[in-house]
Design an enzyme around this catalytic site. Structure first.
Site, PDB file in Angstrom:
ATOM      1  N   HIS A  62       2.820   8.191  -1.167  1.00  0.00           N
ATOM      2  CA  HIS A  62       4.206   8.248  -1.640  1.00  0.00           C
ATOM      3  C   HIS A  62       4.255   9.018  -2.956  1.00  0.00           C
ATOM      4  CE1 HIS A  62       5.737   4.443   0.665  1.00  0.00           C
ATOM      5  NE2 HIS A  62       5.103   5.306   1.447  1.00  0.00           N
ATOM      6  N   GLU A  64       5.417   8.251  -5.858  1.00  0.00           N
ATOM      7  CA  GLU A  64       4.994   7.465  -7.018  1.00  0.00           C
ATOM      8  C   GLU A  64       3.474   7.374  -7.106  1.00  0.00           C
ATOM      9  OE1 GLU A  64       8.651   5.147  -5.341  1.00  0.00           O
ATOM     10  OE2 GLU A  64       7.125   6.515  -4.575  1.00  0.00           O
ATOM     11  N   CYS A  92       9.073   1.201  -3.073  1.00  0.00           N
ATOM     12  CA  CYS A  92       8.763   0.210  -2.050  1.00  0.00           C
ATOM     13  C   CYS A  92       7.811  -0.836  -2.661  1.00  0.00           C
ATOM     14  CB  CYS A  92       8.107   0.897  -0.853  1.00  0.00           C
ATOM     15  SG  CYS A  92       6.420   1.473  -1.177  1.00  0.00           S
ATOM     16  N   CYS A  95       4.457   0.710  -3.936  1.00  0.00           N
ATOM     17  CA  CYS A  95       4.608   1.496  -5.161  1.00  0.00           C
ATOM     18  C   CYS A  95       4.965   0.616  -6.347  1.00  0.00           C
ATOM     19  CB  CYS A  95       5.658   2.582  -4.954  1.00  0.00           C
ATOM     20  SG  CYS A  95       5.124   3.839  -3.769  1.00  0.00           S
TER      21      CYS A  95
END
Length: 176
Positions: A62, A64, A92, A95
């Site tokens: 992701h 992040e 999420c 993260c």
């Protein structure tokens, strides 16, 4: 307990989020869900990233996480004290956990994630009693632009998938 603050964003906050939106375009051009992120300390961008899960065959890639990895290498420390993360979509749970573990001080996101948001929309890991670190979370910076970028991507993707199914069905009928 962490409290979500009402939006009071500076011009600098807006500039950093606009950069995250540009990075999300990189993700989209690679066929990824358009999410971009940057990590800042003071006025300095420490790291930038965007979603790379599909191309990298990596569920953890992701935006992040990309940023946290790059920043850790750049600073030679996984503790990213006194930093701010700007991300176009609410983090999420994975993260959020990584952001807490890395000690990011402030998280600013654009659009809420109605399915998996872990910064107050579905869950709030940042204010959980289980959290060993607290971060300031601020939401809604350029929310409409962030949301529209994601919605346009998914609308286009649904249209492409529908067309692919139509072509497959057509080919199947010709083959019979």
């Amino acid at each position: 307990m962490n409290e979500v603050k009402p939006p009071q964003f500076s011009k600098q906050d807006e500039q950093f989020m606009r950069r995250a939106i540009e990075l999300a375009q990189n993700a989209e051009s690679e066929g990824e869900v358009p999410v971009g992120a940057i990590l800042v300390r003071g006025n300095d961008i420490i790291a930038e990233g965007w979603n790379r899960c599909i191309g990298g065959h990596d569920a953890t890639a992701h935006a992040e996480i990309q940023v946290l990895r790059k920043a850790g290498q750049s600073l030679q420390n996984y503790r990213l004290l006194d930093t701010t993360l700007y991300v176009t979509l609410e983090p999420c749970p994975m993260c959020a956990g990584a952001l807490l573990h890395s000690r990011v001080k402030r998280i600013v996101f654009g659009a809420p994630d109605l399915k998996a948001g872990a910064a107050g929309t579905v869950l709030d890991l940042f204010s959980s009693q289980a959290a060993y670190h607290f971060a300031d979370v601020e939401s809604g910076l350029l929310e409409q632009e962030c949301r529209e970028q994601l919605q346009a991507f998914f609308k286009r993707r649904r249209k492409e998938q529908k067309e692919l199914k139509r072509l497959q069905k057509e080919a199947q009928l010709k083959g019979d």
